[in-house]
Design an enzyme around this catalytic site. Structure first.
Site, PDB file in Angstrom:
ATOM      1  N   ASN A 156       0.857  -1.339   0.070  1.00 54.45           N
ATOM      2  CA  ASN A 156      -0.022   0.177  -0.087  1.00 54.45           C
ATOM      3  C   ASN A 156       0.837   1.205  -0.065  1.00 54.45           C
ATOM      4  O   ASN A 156       2.208   1.390   0.525  1.00 54.45           O
ATOM      5  CB  ASN A 156      -1.032   0.014   1.412  1.00 54.45           C
ATOM      6  CG  ASN A 156      -2.185  -0.816   0.955  1.00 54.45           C
ATOM      7  OD1 ASN A 156      -2.760  -0.591  -0.228  1.00 54.45           O
ATOM      8  ND2 ASN A 156      -2.612  -1.693   1.822  1.00 54.45           N
ATOM      9  N   CYS A 205      -4.923  -6.473  -4.680  1.00 55.82           N
ATOM     10  CA  CYS A 205      -5.422  -6.336  -3.479  1.00 55.82           C
ATOM     11  C   CYS A 205      -6.465  -7.409  -3.273  1.00 55.82           C
ATOM     12  O   CYS A 205      -6.807  -8.186  -4.269  1.00 55.82           O
ATOM     13  CB  CYS A 205      -6.327  -5.003  -3.187  1.00 55.82           C
ATOM     14  SG  CYS A 205      -6.843  -4.679  -1.596  1.00 55.82           S
ATOM     15  N   HIS A 206      -6.740  -7.933  -1.901  1.00 59.15           N
ATOM     16  CA  HIS A 206      -7.742  -9.188  -1.671  1.00 59.15           C
ATOM     17  C   HIS A 206      -9.044  -8.458  -1.322  1.00 59.15           C
ATOM     18  O   HIS A 206     -10.053  -9.311  -1.188  1.00 59.15           O
ATOM     19  CB  HIS A 206      -7.045 -10.169  -1.077  1.00 59.15           C
ATOM     20  CG  HIS A 206      -6.262  -9.907   0.078  1.00 59.15           C
ATOM     21  ND1 HIS A 206      -5.137  -9.954   0.208  1.00 59.15           N
ATOM     22  CD2 HIS A 206      -6.365  -8.811   1.079  1.00 59.15           C
ATOM     23  CE1 HIS A 206      -4.426  -9.579   1.153  1.00 59.15           C
ATOM     24  NE2 HIS A 206      -5.241  -8.711   1.604  1.00 59.15           N
ATOM     25  N   HIS A 244      -9.709   0.310  -2.408  1.00 59.94           N
ATOM     26  CA  HIS A 244     -10.139   0.484  -1.252  1.00 59.94           C
ATOM     27  C   HIS A 244     -11.670   1.274  -1.278  1.00 59.94           C
ATOM     28  O   HIS A 244     -11.704   1.783  -0.140  1.00 59.94           O
ATOM     29  CB  HIS A 244      -9.273   1.090  -0.036  1.00 59.94           C
ATOM     30  CG  HIS A 244      -8.006   0.415   0.231  1.00 59.94           C
ATOM     31  ND1 HIS A 244      -7.083   0.526   1.104  1.00 59.94           N
ATOM     32  CD2 HIS A 244      -7.668  -0.931  -0.034  1.00 59.94           C
ATOM     33  CE1 HIS A 244      -6.300  -0.312   1.294  1.00 59.94           C
ATOM     34  NE2 HIS A 244      -6.509  -1.406   0.599  1.00 59.94           N
ATOM     35  N   ASP A 253     -12.262  -3.304   1.905  1.00 58.06           N
ATOM     36  CA  ASP A 253     -11.592  -2.259   2.586  1.00 58.06           C
ATOM     37  C   ASP A 253     -12.546  -0.851   2.575  1.00 58.06           C
ATOM     38  O   ASP A 253     -12.322   0.136   3.195  1.00 58.06           O
ATOM     39  CB  ASP A 253     -10.174  -1.818   2.041  1.00 58.06           C
ATOM     40  CG  ASP A 253      -9.359  -3.147   2.554  1.00 58.06           C
ATOM     41  OD1 ASP A 253      -9.012  -3.213   3.620  1.00 58.06           O
ATOM     42  OD2 ASP A 253      -8.920  -3.806   1.813  1.00 58.06           O
TER      43      ASP A 253
END
Lengths: 462, 462
Positions: free
Chosen positions: B142, B163-164, B192, B253
């Site tokens: 990040n 990203c997951h 996110h 997120d």
């Protein structure tokens, strides 16, 4: 053929008086019809009488009409100067300030998106589409930025927003010892968010002179102004601080805004704007109310009195407002350069085409043609222009969607809001504020806005 | 020809372990070289040993290398998986949280724009331009949004951020009683900041099921989860509140972020995220530190121990990470669909072309090709996407210009900042925070940032 100029919200007497004076003194517009429209019969009568007497004083050939009906006022209009406002009334604003203060907000900094004035503008613009589709709307009431964008997008009429904030360049010049009449300048941006990109005196860059003034003279200037009763916002410490952050002077209403950190409370404003805290404080605003009341008393005297004539009180010189010279340019090809707010269409890089920008423009029989200016510095775009743009877009989307949660978001977005619960309580209170008279002419705010489906009430505060 | 995969910051052991496992289990990538690079020799040794033993356990044909030198690691690389971070170290973050708390900030919500990790990414990307210009950078560290945009704009290398968080759709499905494997979904946006635009179960719209769950089952679910120790953020009241505001579920997120009003202090977080306040609290983070330390202890055991093999501790199943399947798609044309972060180039309407968006993409020998998705609702753009976009732009501009006043602006822009003086003091303290080891490899923050010319110190607070 005579030109018809309609003034919506003509009861804004100081403003109408200036227009009348400028019209009287613009001989090329002789024979024009001026139609005053307002919902307040008393104020309408004052301006109508005053205008007639002023034209007599100045020997001008103008016809005046008055009406309480918007549709009648718009019939055959060539120009509609819109100064109408529902909420920008000093007594209403004072009442609202007191209400919001009880919810913990300083100087009504709640962030709730504008509704009434924008809806009113849209109503006028839609009436114009129907009644006088070829007329120009010259927007004089705030919010100019949101309103010019809204009407330009939603209707087919020609809209130009006007403000006088850009004259701040003259105050800058005067203060640092230069002759404003010898200054060549440029300050593009958004309304109330404009930046002095060019500043020449007799063709020489005047920024070095500003630098030297800051270094050697500003401290003494601030002390002297404090003693005279207040520092002009244009040359306040807040303005110079913004200049240091961005490398260009903020002009007009720009230093009056700026970041939240200049405006959190009276003490903070005093630090940045001088000992009185400037006009945008409760006490500063009370002084403005007093001044406006005194002015209105004078106007009534000049409208109805026998001893005093308008010219005795208000002189025989033109104002610096741009409305009548722009009309003269469009009608009579008397070309001039003006600072206007129009949909961008590529003139200011980095701003979408359908957003109203404030720019210099050439006005003549061809129309209002903005100059394509150089882009503003990226830092100004990112920290000043885009945040304003985004807030305007949210305001318009809230208005057009009627989504009440977007009004809530606006309050949450205010830096003064401390909690979700404070925001919902403030929203409720503002929705139920006692309506003033003009609001009766606009769709009720509670009918206009609705919560999204299955709205979730927040859990109680701890 | 064998494929070389370089892992920068390989000492992030949990992450490297997953990559090794996936590589071992992807037979079509047999013969590949894996180069581990880190500045921490001890951790590098752990992962190197562990990888070798894991490959033995799984009977995989892979070659492992390790190095402390970035340039060496990049030589002949086909893929560079960048998980390096200077500041995302639990102990550093805890120290920083404690420092910022002394200045009045909850959970380090100071708003200061990222510097170290972005500068590190740029350094790696510039090295790649020089050493392995045709390699793909798969960004795992990040900030993915800022970093993917930065490297994509400033260098000529191919960048894809991963990203997951998007797997949150599975948690939504499971919680409301659906089988995640039978779900067809889509959640585009920014990293996110992604929104579930499509949500089908066996081809049927699953949103009505979510509605009924909220109405009838959510309250019991929250009570039960509280008793189990915490509500998952994906299904917290904060997530449902965002769903009510925007009409689409926030994924991954996304509900962890949202407006400032969910995050002002511990009590507020507890209201929205359940009794513990979730992972993003000082206590929640301490639990994460404990878990990571325990994991590292296990890894060392599996790397050097005699009794225990990696496969005993970490199993023989693939992870759900996308890195290795994407490499397999690009190298071997084993086509798949993934959720990627790449420069927009028109795939998501309303976002500039040179901004990294998170989107579904088809990956095969042709490359990583995002699907052109429908635009997000305008309200989501205006209240969620554009504010994030603007903050990213300011972060990159601060980094590229080195203007310290943009760092200050970031802190002023935090909703937790109460005054200008608090912001300047916080900035000073963050500039002088005791540097950690990785920072020695990055240009010093105080050398990188400078005040604008003739910077104006603010007047003292009242």
């Amino acid at each position: 053929m005579s030109t018809k100029v309609t003034i919506i919200g003509a009861g804004s007497v100081v403003f109408s008086l200036g227009l009348v004076k400028d019209l009287c003194l613009t001989r090329s517009l002789k024979g024009s019809k001026v139609c005053f429209m307002d919902i307040d019969e008393e104020r309408l009568d004052v301006v109508y009488r005053l205008a007639g007497r002023y034209a007599e004083d100045l020997g001008a050939d103008l016809q005046f009409e008055r009406t309480l009906e918007r549709a009648a006022a718009l019939r055959e209009a060539d120009f509609v100067i819109n100064t109408a406002t529902a909420t920008h009334n000093e007594h209403f604003m004072k009442h609202r300030r007191e209400l919001t203060a009880r919810h913990g907000y300083f100087y009504a900094g709640t962030g709730m998106p504008e509704y009434h004035n924008l809806q009113l503008m849209l109503d006028v613009a839609r009436d114009m589409e129907r009644i006088c589709p070829d007329a120009w709307m010259l927007l004089a009431g705030n919010p100019v930025f949101d309103g010019t964008t809204l009407m330009g997008r939603q209707t087919g009429i020609k809209v130009c927003g006007l403000c006088h904030g850009h004259y701040g360049y003259r105050e800058i010049a005067r203060t640092i010892g230069l002759d404003p009449d010898r200054v060549t300048w440029q300050a593009p941006g958004l309304n109330h968010n404009i930046w002095l990109t060019h500043f020449y005196h007799d063709g020489q860059d005047a920024y070095p002179r500003l630098e030297s003034w800051i270094e050697k003279e500003s401290a003494a200037y601030w002390r002297a102004k404090e003693e005279e009763g207040g520092v002009p916002t244009q040359m306040s410490l807040a303005a110079i601080h913004q200049y240091r952050m961005y490398g260009l002077m903020p002009v007009g209403d720009t230093p009056r805004g700026g970041g939240w950190w200049y405006h959190t409370d009276l003490e903070t404003r005093q630090r940045w704007y001088g000992g009185s805290g400037g006009g945008d404080t409760p006490a500063g605003r009370d002084r403005i109310i007093k001044r406006k009341e005194e002015k209105f008393r004078q106007m009534k005297e000049a409208a109805y009195g026998t001893r005093i004539r308008p010219v005795d009180l208000f002189g025989d010189g033109k104002t610096t407002e741009q409305h009548i010279p722009i009309i003269d340019g469009l009608v009579n090809d008397h070309e001039g350069q003006f600072q206007v707010n129009v949909l961008n269409r590529g003139a200011l890089a980095g701003i979408p085409d359908d957003v109203a920008v404030e720019l210099p423009a050439l006005v003549n029989r061809k129309g209002i043609q903005p100059l394509c200016v150089e882009p503003l510095p990226r830092k100004i775009l990112l920290e000043c222009i885009y945040p304003d743009w985004l807030q305007m877009e949210r305001t318009l989307e809230a208005l057009l969607s009627g989504d009440l949660s977007m009004m809530l978001y606006g309050i949450l977005d205010s830096h003064q809001t401390r909690s979700y619960g404070q925001a919902t309580a403030m929203l409720e209170a503002l929705l139920h504020i006692e309506p003033n008279e003009p609001m009766a002419y606009i769709e009720d705010i509670e009918d206009h806005y609705r919560w999204p489906e299955n709205w979730l009430e927040a859990p109680p505060e701890p």
